[in-house]
Scaffold this active site. Structure first.
Site, PDB file in Angstrom:
ATOM      1  N   LYS A  21       0.819  -1.214   0.000  1.00 20.44           N
ATOM      2  CA  LYS A  21       0.000   0.000   0.000  1.00 20.44           C
ATOM      3  C   LYS A  21       0.856   1.269   0.000  1.00 20.44           C
ATOM      4  O   LYS A  21       0.415   2.319  -0.437  1.00 20.44           O
ATOM      5  CB  LYS A  21      -0.985  -0.020   1.159  1.00 20.44           C
ATOM      6  CG  LYS A  21      -2.032  -1.113   0.952  1.00 20.44           C
ATOM      7  CD  LYS A  21      -3.196  -1.041   1.893  1.00 20.44           C
ATOM      8  CE  LYS A  21      -4.272  -2.043   1.492  1.00 20.44           C
ATOM      9  NZ  LYS A  21      -3.829  -3.443   1.630  1.00 20.44           N
TER      10      LYS A  21
HETATM   11  C1  LIG Z   1      -4.416  -4.534   1.020  1.00 24.37           C
HETATM   12  C2  LIG Z   1      -3.646  -5.797   0.911  1.00 24.37           C
HETATM   13  C3  LIG Z   1      -3.993  -6.818   0.000  1.00 24.37           C
HETATM   14  C4  LIG Z   1      -5.218  -6.735  -0.872  1.00 24.37           C
HETATM   15  O1  LIG Z   1      -5.123  -5.756  -1.863  1.00 24.37           O
HETATM   16  P1  LIG Z   1      -6.415  -5.237  -2.644  1.00 24.37           P
HETATM   17  O2  LIG Z   1      -5.970  -4.084  -3.438  1.00 24.37           O
HETATM   18  O3  LIG Z   1      -7.401  -4.851  -1.560  1.00 24.37           O
HETATM   19  O4  LIG Z   1      -6.935  -6.373  -3.469  1.00 24.37           O
HETATM   20  C5  LIG Z   1      -3.183  -7.942  -0.077  1.00 24.37           C
HETATM   21  N1  LIG Z   1      -2.099  -8.083   0.718  1.00 24.37           N
HETATM   22  C6  LIG Z   1      -1.729  -7.134   1.609  1.00 24.37           C
HETATM   23  C7  LIG Z   1      -0.533  -7.365   2.463  1.00 24.37           C
HETATM   24  C8  LIG Z   1      -2.477  -5.949   1.742  1.00 24.37           C
HETATM   25  O5  LIG Z   1      -2.109  -5.013   2.640  1.00 24.37           O
END
Ligand SMILES: *Cc1c(COP(=O)(O)O)cnc(C)c1O
Length: 472
Positions: A115
């Protein structure tokens, strides 16, 4: 470039900076560009070999025409540095032996989860746009881990922005608590709520639904439906592609550990632009809303009690908030039909089923899917460690498990690494009987001083806290 809503309200297409600080479109839909800019082999040849920040500039500038080019270039160069992301490559790809699988590291940013890739840019964009408008923004959010810390690390010290982040008191891992609560910046406010994540989430909703309070106190969010976040994520599909190919027409597949469909939706955008992506493989955990859809054409939102708490918690979703974007494209950008499915059928019955002719189109968009369980994660973490000496986290393990089922001879399969193992130490210990590796910069963060207030789950008390901490 103008942006339209997936629900067909075409009254006023907007420009990038107009939707930057917004959430949903006024008709309840999500924003998408009115068309996808096309890149051909000559463009790919020009981009191959560019430093990550310059590649980001090339891609972003196809979608953003209301920030002067020099400013945009400066913003991305400030965002994607080796200092912040740990290497010049920013998203280095490593191969797993001769399995055909590769892992693209998206989790070497400040909070060790992917993120950061988008949120760090959002922090720069928010500061820039608020400064230009002479405005302030108070970001209110609830988190159970990754999103909240990524938002705080992106917004810390940014002019014009304050963050009020609610978290469930004592319920995040010691590492996650230390990551968030040790930030010393005056514009970051950690509020630990005596309750569970849903209590924190309910307070955020209640405050956001008080439109008078929201306007008077300039309350905003940074949730996963934000188009700028999605756009930032498109870049690493190109960067990954260049690392595993030599020519600009070689096909590559990607497997994406998925929850809210934000990450893989960016892959869909890259593919629509013309990047030679053969398959986009959606990997879910036990919360298999998306796997069910790609197998059957039925999208069914889960009830709270049906939503499992798993060892890949950032994928524990009951519905996928970015999914409507893909369905809009799948339906030939028919806003009325998208509205019927999401606004009428999902609202009323919690589900919809595509018609057979609609479902048949999925193959031409390259999507495949698979699911994984706790036992699969343990086995995959063990196998990857034993065979390749590579330690992966639980979410990445969901991806590697599904990718191994889908890999094809001669087509590199890139698995997106979405977090580092140290964030989910308990499962690593269970799988490997040892402690996960920890980056040097994060040694001992659990013993740093903490800045957090503990509060009861009362809406009025939270409003009062926000009011007291906003000057002017
Ligand atoms: C947010 C997240 C996901 C999922 O991603 P999306 O964009 O919601 O599909 C997968 N793995 C981790 C570690 C995350 O923080």
């Amino acid at each position: 470039m103008r942006y339209i809503s997936t629900r067909g309200d075409a009254s006023a297409p907007k420009r990038f900076c107009e939707i930057l600080l917004e959430g949903l479109a006024p008709d309840g839909g999500l924003y998408l560009p009115e068309r996808y800019p096309q890149v051909d082999a000559a463009t790919l040849a020009r981009w191959r070999g560019l430093p990550y920040a310059d590649l980001a500039f090339e891609i972003l500038s196809l979608y953003i025409d209301d920030i002067p080019a020099d400013d945009l270039r400066a913003l991305v160069r400030r965002t994607y540095t080796a200092e912040v992301f740990g290497s010049e490559a920013i998203v280095p790809v490593r191969r797993l032996g001769d399995s055909g699988l590769h892992i693209e590291a998206l989790s070497n940013g400040p909070t060790l989860a992917f993120k950061d890739m988008a949120m760090q840019l959002l922090g720069q964009l928010f500061e820039y746009e608020l400064g230009r408008r002479g405005e302030q923004l108070n970001i209110l959010g609830a988190t159970s881990g990754d999103t909240g810390s990524a938002a705080e690390y992106a917004m810390r010290g940014k002019r014009g922005v304050r963050v009020f982040m609610l978290s469930p008191h004592g319920r995040m891992s010691p590492f996650q608590q230390a990551q968030m609560y040790s930030l010393p910046d005056a514009n970051i406010h950690n509020i630990a709520i005596e309750g569970v994540f849903d209590d924190a989430q309910d307070i955020v909703k209640a405050v956001s639904n008080d439109l008078a309070f929201k306007r008077a106190h300039r309350i905003g969010t940074v949730n996963s439906i934000n188009w700028a976040r999605l756009l930032a994520q498109v870049v690493y599909y190109f960067a990954g592609y260049f690392q595993v190919t030599r020519a600009n027409d070689e096909p590559v597949s990607f497997t994406v550990p998925s929850g809210n469909f934000g990450n893989v939706c960016a892959g869909h955008v890259a593919r629509m632009m013309g990047l030679p992506i053969r398959h986009l493989v959606v990997a879910t955990n036990e919360n298999d809303v998306l796997d069910e859809f790609f197998r059957t054409g039925t999208y069914r939102v889960r009830q709270g009690a049906e939503t499992h708490e798993t060892s890949s918690p950032s994928m524990d979703i009951s519905k996928a908030s970015n999914f409507e974007r893909f369905v809009f494209d799948l339906l030939g950008r028919d806003g009325a039909r998208t509205r019927e499915l999401f606004a009428t059928q999902v609202e009323r019955e919690g589900r919809f089923s595509l018609r057979p002719d609609e479902f048949a189109r999925i193959a031409s968009f390259g999507f495949q899917s698979g699911r994984s369980t706790h036992a699969d994660r343990l086995a995959t973490i063990r196998g990857t460690w034993a065979r390749h000496g590579t330690m992966i986290d639980t979410h990445t393990a969901d991806g590697v498990k599904v990718a191994a089922e889908r890999v094809e001879p001669g087509v590199p399969m890139v698995v997106l690494e979405t977090a580092l193992p140290v964030k989910f130490a308990e499962t690593i210990r269970e799988a490997l009987g040892r402690e996960p590796e920890r980056p040097a910069a994060l040694q001992g963060i659990e013993s740093l001083p903490r800045r957090v207030v503990v509060m009861k789950p009362e809406v009025q008390a939270i409003k009062d806290y926000i009011t007291r901490h906003i000057d002017g």
